[in-house]
Design an enzyme around this catalytic site. Structure first.
Site, PDB file in Angstrom:
ATOM      1  N   SER A  51       0.797  -1.147   0.234  1.00 39.49           N
ATOM      2  CA  SER A  51      -0.140   0.189   0.012  1.00 39.49           C
ATOM      3  C   SER A  51       0.828   1.259  -0.115  1.00 39.49           C
ATOM      4  O   SER A  51       2.078   1.119   0.497  1.00 39.49           O
ATOM      5  CB  SER A  51      -0.871  -0.102   1.228  1.00 39.49           C
ATOM      6  OG  SER A  51      -1.365   1.373   1.418  1.00 39.49           O
TER       7      SER A  51
ATOM      8  N   TYR B 216      -1.886  -0.852  10.590  1.00 39.67           N
ATOM      9  CA  TYR B 216      -2.038  -1.433   8.970  1.00 39.67           C
ATOM     10  C   TYR B 216      -0.821  -0.780   8.178  1.00 39.67           C
ATOM     11  O   TYR B 216      -0.300  -1.799   7.375  1.00 39.67           O
ATOM     12  CB  TYR B 216      -3.216  -0.854   8.692  1.00 39.67           C
ATOM     13  CG  TYR B 216      -3.480  -1.091   7.209  1.00 39.67           C
ATOM     14  CD1 TYR B 216      -3.997  -2.357   6.536  1.00 39.67           C
ATOM     15  CD2 TYR B 216      -2.937   0.074   6.142  1.00 39.67           C
ATOM     16  CE1 TYR B 216      -4.161  -2.148   5.077  1.00 39.67           C
ATOM     17  CE2 TYR B 216      -3.318  -0.012   4.626  1.00 39.67           C
ATOM     18  CZ  TYR B 216      -3.710  -1.309   4.391  1.00 39.67           C
ATOM     19  OH  TYR B 216      -4.167  -1.396   3.042  1.00 39.67           O
TER      20      TYR B 216
HETATM   21  P1  NAD Z   1     -11.677  -5.862  -0.370  1.00 37.62           P
HETATM   22  O1  NAD Z   1     -12.203  -5.905   1.058  1.00 37.62           O
HETATM   23  O2  NAD Z   1     -12.530  -5.929  -1.352  1.00 37.62           O
HETATM   24  O3  NAD Z   1     -10.518  -7.173  -0.197  1.00 37.62           O
HETATM   25  C1  NAD Z   1      -9.814  -7.463   1.112  1.00 37.62           C
HETATM   26  C2  NAD Z   1     -10.171  -9.199   1.153  1.00 37.62           C
HETATM   27  O4  NAD Z   1      -9.368  -9.607   2.196  1.00 37.62           O
HETATM   28  C3  NAD Z   1     -11.377  -9.657   1.407  1.00 37.62           C
HETATM   29  O5  NAD Z   1     -12.402  -9.545   0.434  1.00 37.62           O
HETATM   30  C4  NAD Z   1     -11.573 -10.721   2.366  1.00 37.62           C
HETATM   31  O6  NAD Z   1     -11.776 -11.858   1.335  1.00 37.62           O
HETATM   32  C5  NAD Z   1      -9.900 -10.719   2.575  1.00 37.62           C
HETATM   33  N1  NAD Z   1      -9.820 -11.118   4.056  1.00 37.62           N
HETATM   34  C6  NAD Z   1      -9.576 -10.179   5.057  1.00 37.62           C
HETATM   35  N2  NAD Z   1      -9.426 -10.984   6.122  1.00 37.62           N
HETATM   36  C7  NAD Z   1      -9.307 -12.318   5.937  1.00 37.62           C
HETATM   37  C8  NAD Z   1      -9.075 -13.264   6.578  1.00 37.62           C
HETATM   38  N3  NAD Z   1      -8.842 -13.489   7.915  1.00 37.62           N
HETATM   39  N4  NAD Z   1      -8.993 -14.661   6.003  1.00 37.62           N
HETATM   40  C9  NAD Z   1      -9.283 -14.763   4.648  1.00 37.62           C
HETATM   41  N5  NAD Z   1      -9.503 -13.657   3.825  1.00 37.62           N
HETATM   42  C10 NAD Z   1      -9.626 -12.385   4.393  1.00 37.62           C
HETATM   43  O7  NAD Z   1     -10.744  -4.755  -0.195  1.00 37.62           O
HETATM   44  P2  NAD Z   1      -9.476  -4.467  -1.220  1.00 37.62           P
HETATM   45  O8  NAD Z   1      -9.122  -3.025  -0.895  1.00 37.62           O
HETATM   46  O9  NAD Z   1      -9.534  -4.988  -2.720  1.00 37.62           O
HETATM   47  O10 NAD Z   1      -8.197  -5.069  -0.432  1.00 37.62           O
HETATM   48  C11 NAD Z   1      -7.034  -5.982  -1.110  1.00 37.62           C
HETATM   49  C12 NAD Z   1      -5.726  -5.532  -0.722  1.00 37.62           C
HETATM   50  O11 NAD Z   1      -5.527  -4.260  -1.144  1.00 37.62           O
HETATM   51  C13 NAD Z   1      -5.669  -5.297   0.712  1.00 37.62           C
HETATM   52  O12 NAD Z   1      -4.403  -6.124   1.016  1.00 37.62           O
HETATM   53  C14 NAD Z   1      -5.491  -3.972   1.042  1.00 37.62           C
HETATM   54  O13 NAD Z   1      -4.611  -3.669   2.023  1.00 37.62           O
HETATM   55  C15 NAD Z   1      -4.892  -3.487  -0.176  1.00 37.62           C
HETATM   56  N6  NAD Z   1      -4.978  -1.866  -0.208  1.00 37.62           N
HETATM   57  C16 NAD Z   1      -6.046  -1.462  -0.577  1.00 37.62           C
HETATM   58  C17 NAD Z   1      -6.171  -0.082  -0.827  1.00 37.62           C
HETATM   59  C18 NAD Z   1      -7.660   0.320  -0.967  1.00 37.62           C
HETATM   60  O14 NAD Z   1      -7.623   1.783  -1.230  1.00 37.62           O
HETATM   61  N7  NAD Z   1      -8.612  -0.099  -1.400  1.00 37.62           N
HETATM   62  C19 NAD Z   1      -5.167   0.445  -0.945  1.00 37.62           C
HETATM   63  C20 NAD Z   1      -3.958  -0.053  -0.564  1.00 37.62           C
HETATM   64  C21 NAD Z   1      -4.023  -1.458  -0.335  1.00 37.62           C
END
Ligand code: NAD
Ligand code: MG
Length: 291
Positions: free
Chosen positions: A183, A196
């Site tokens: 991130s 985080y």
């Molecule tokens: P999202 O909520 O759609 O996806 C995250 C997924 O993590 C969930 O759908 C869930 O299935 C999974 N998860 C969480 N805890 C879990 C557990 N204990 N066991 C199994 N699965 C679990 O959100 P996203 O934003 O698509 O997140 C994907 C990645 O992107 C993450 O690593 C997040 O940190 C990273 N990220 C997102 C952003 C943003 O702005 N959305 C920015 C930087 C990084």
């Protein structure tokens, strides 16, 4: 014809609290994971991929893109997300690719091993591992950040990718690719994401060290560092609702990214075309120029 200004939604958005882990289907506007728009170009023909958090958000966009690029795909997610996952499974199948659903909690070390074993067995091997699942729960003050919450964030974002990757490495051969999801928080941490942000910095060091370890085996390891992306993670405790309403406003493009916009990075990092790129962090943050 749509332009940058009209193609993707811009803030302000409605406040829309959800319980963790949240559902993409309950968000408004619905995130764009490329369901209608992503076009494949045979970049991953015949590859076998495991994607954690493949039900929604960035992981769903990657799953759709990989299937349209010709890969068979296994996705992991939490049982509470079955309805989101079912949509992804149907989309992968619609491409004529194998779609394997493996629900379960990756904070459990034994499950991480089972997850990899099942994916390898049902896909018939493994070429691409995308560590994408993540937990982000904001907390205003270090005084209020509980050990339980800190631990859950580290278990999900740091331990699980370690456990899953350790199990997967035994099955990866020359030309395989591991892609971790870090991130912009690794480089510019927010005050309210103390735990985080640390985990996302861990993902960077893990990526760089592992790339050195696995390079001699012909396995590439990279990380993607997203900026603000419109996903369930943000509305189910990732940000205060006032910030959700203005999410992405501070980016030079003045909006959040939609998951479909980051899928191409995961495609190129997995493809044989990008065969000399390893140990790097690839940022997509709407113009801030973070990494
Ligand atoms: P999202 O909520 O759609 O996806 C995250 C997924 O993590 C969930 O759908 C869930 O299935 C999974 N998860 C969480 N805890 C879990 C557990 N204990 N066991 C199994 N699965 C679990 O959100 P996203 O934003 O698509 O997140 C994907 C990645 O992107 C993450 O690593 C997040 O940190 C990273 N990220 C997102 C952003 C943003 O702005 N959305 C920015 C930087 C990084
Ligand atoms: Mg989800």
């Amino acid at each position: 014809m749509s332009t940058e200004k009209t193609r993707f939604p811009r803030p302000p958005f409605d406040k829309q609290p959800q319980q963790f882990p949240g559902l993409a289907s309950a968000m408004h506007p619905l995130p764009d994971h490329g369901e209608k728009s992503y076009q494949g170009h045979n970049r991953l023909t015949g590859k076998k991929a495991l994607i954690t958090g493949g039900d929604s958000g960035i992981g769903r966009a990657v799953a759709i893109a990989y299937a349209r690029e010709g890969a068979d795909v296994a996705i992991n997610y939490l049982p509470a997300e079955e309805s989101d996952a079912k949509e992804v499974i149907d989309l992968i199948k619609a491409e004529g690719r194998k779609a394997i659903a493996i629900p379960g909690d990756i904070t459990d070390e034994a499950f991480c091993k089972t997850l990899v074993d099942k994916a390898v067995q049902e896909l018939g091997g493994l070429d691409i591992l995308v560590n994408n699942a993540g937990r982000q729960q904001f907390c205003e003050s270090i005084s209020e950040l509980s050990t339980e919450s800190f631990d859950a964030t580290f278990k999900t974002n740091v331990y699980a990718p370690f456990w899953i990757t350790r199990a997967a490495v035994a099955h990866l051969g020359e030309g395989a690719a591991i892609i971790n999801t870090s991130s912009v928080q690794a480089f510019k941490p927010s005050d309210i994401l103390l735990d985080y942000a640390q985990t996302k910095a861990c993902n960077v060091a893990f990526t760089k060290a592992l790339a050195k370890q696995l390079g001699p085996k012909g396995i590439r390891v990279n990380a993607v560092a997203p900026g603000p992306y419109w996903t369930a993670l943000q509305v189910c405790g990732g940000q205060p609702q006032e910030k959700v309403a203005h999410f992405g406003e501070e980016a030079p493009l003045a909006r959040p990214g939609q998951p479909v916009e980051i899928a191409p990075l995961y495609v190129t990092l997995a493809s044989d075309e990008n065969s000399f790129a390893s140990g790097q962090v690839w940022c997509s943050d709407g113009g801030t120029g973070t990494a």
